[in-house]
Design an enzyme around this catalytic site. Structure first.
Site, PDB file in Angstrom:
ATOM      1  N   HIS A  33       0.011  15.910   1.209  1.00  9.95           N
ATOM      2  CA  HIS A  33       0.388  17.129   0.493  1.00  9.95           C
ATOM      3  C   HIS A  33      -0.233  18.307   1.227  1.00  9.95           C
ATOM      4  CE1 HIS A  33       1.662  14.571  -2.850  1.00  9.95           C
ATOM      5  NE2 HIS A  33       0.499  13.967  -2.760  1.00  9.95           N
ATOM      6  N   CYS A  77      -4.382  -2.555   0.420  1.00 14.94           N
ATOM      7  CA  CYS A  77      -4.915  -3.787  -0.163  1.00 14.94           C
ATOM      8  C   CYS A  77      -4.757  -4.865   0.903  1.00 14.94           C
ATOM      9  CB  CYS A  77      -4.168  -4.182  -1.432  1.00 14.94           C
ATOM     10  SG  CYS A  77      -4.379  -3.035  -2.792  1.00 14.94           S
ATOM     11  N   SER A 133       0.831  -1.188   0.000  1.00 15.13           N
ATOM     12  CA  SER A 133       0.000   0.000   0.000  1.00 15.13           C
ATOM     13  C   SER A 133       0.872   1.247   0.000  1.00 15.13           C
ATOM     14  CB  SER A 133      -0.901   0.009   1.243  1.00 15.13           C
ATOM     15  OG  SER A 133      -1.521  -1.232   1.428  1.00 15.13           O
TER      16      SER A 133
END
Length: 271
Positions: free
Chosen positions: A123, A146, A118
């Site tokens: 940001h 996942c 994963s």
């Protein structure tokens, strides 16, 4: 054991479901002058630089008991920062059952589960209104997994990691996995709202709206602080230094900014 990106990772009983949490937070401030605005942006850049953001995401990895494979971090000019962490899971056979239940996740001292291969990203976006004295700071955190554990388990810690006036959260489960008979599973855990992963004590502070598409496994929650204290939105001074007219004007601008972010639309402003 420390893993590197070049090592091959053997996955047993791989769960093909992809679960993604997008956590967007907003901090709002009133800056009277250009100097105050620049000082606020400098403060945010220092407070949430790439190094500190990396520590926050590393704690998120600890919470979901993920192995960090690679970290990329960057500070930007004139402002902003980004961090991306690639992670993988360990064996899931001994994961505690209660880690999959619909409930608020822990603060970072407690490890609750495992991740498959994963990534986690953040940001930041400091910005300001051109002429109304409003400055805002936005951070976008995405956790994509996942595996069997939901990234919602990191939500409690994320809320505590930022000074947040407005939060916008999206959670989606995509793809499918199969049980031992070959029957498709399009979701592997019970969920009816992101709110169930926000502790009751925190929920009391926020006005909340849900927009969920249950048949598509899409969940959306928006939160806005209920209590308004003008002193919390002034940078470098207190409301005692303002006239009554200034207090009313600034309060209106700040509340309008929060409402526009919360409802995702521009509102009429008085001249």
């Amino acid at each position: 054991m420390s893993l590197t990106p070049k090592q091959r990772i053997e996955l047993h009983g791989f769960n093909n479901l992809t679960k993604t949490l997008s956590f967007n937070m907003y901090d709002i401030c009133y800056t009277r002058t250009k100097e105050e605005r620049e000082a606020y942006i400098d403060y945010i850049d220092e407070q949430y630089n790439a190094e500190r953001l990396t520590k926050i995401l590393t704690k998120v990895s600890d919470i979901i008991e993920a192995n960090i494979l690679n970290i990329a971090q960057q500070d930007y000019e004139p402002q902003g920062a980004s961090v991306t962490i690639l992670v993988s899971e360990g064996p899931v056979d001994d994961s505690p059952v209660d880690s999959f239940k619909e409930s608020p996740g822990p603060l970072p001292e407690t490890l609750v589960g495992h991740l498959d291969k994963s990534h986690i990203t953040v940001h930041t976006y400091p910005e300001y209104h051109p002429d109304e004295g409003i400055s805002t700071f936005r951070a976008d955190i995405d956790i994509s997994t996942c595996g069997e554990i939901s990234p919602l388990k990191a939500l409690n810690y994320l809320i505590h990691s930022f000074e947040t006036d407005v939060m916008v959260m999206d959670y989606r489960v995509r793809g499918f996995t199969r049980d031992v008979t070959g029957h498709k599973l399009f979701i592997d855990h019970d969920i009816n709202s992101i709110q169930n992963y926000i502790p009751i004590g925190l929920q009391e502070y926020y006005q909340m709206i849900d927009v969920n598409v249950y048949q598509e496994n899409i969940f959306h929650t928006k939160c806005k602080l209920k209590k308004f204290d003008l002193n919390n939105y002034l940078f470098g001074y207190t409301e005692d230094e303002l006239t009554d007219e200034e207090k009313i004007s600034i309060t209106k601008k700040l509340k309008t900014e929060m409402d526009e972010i919360f409802y995702a639309k521009n509102m009429a402003r008085e001249e």
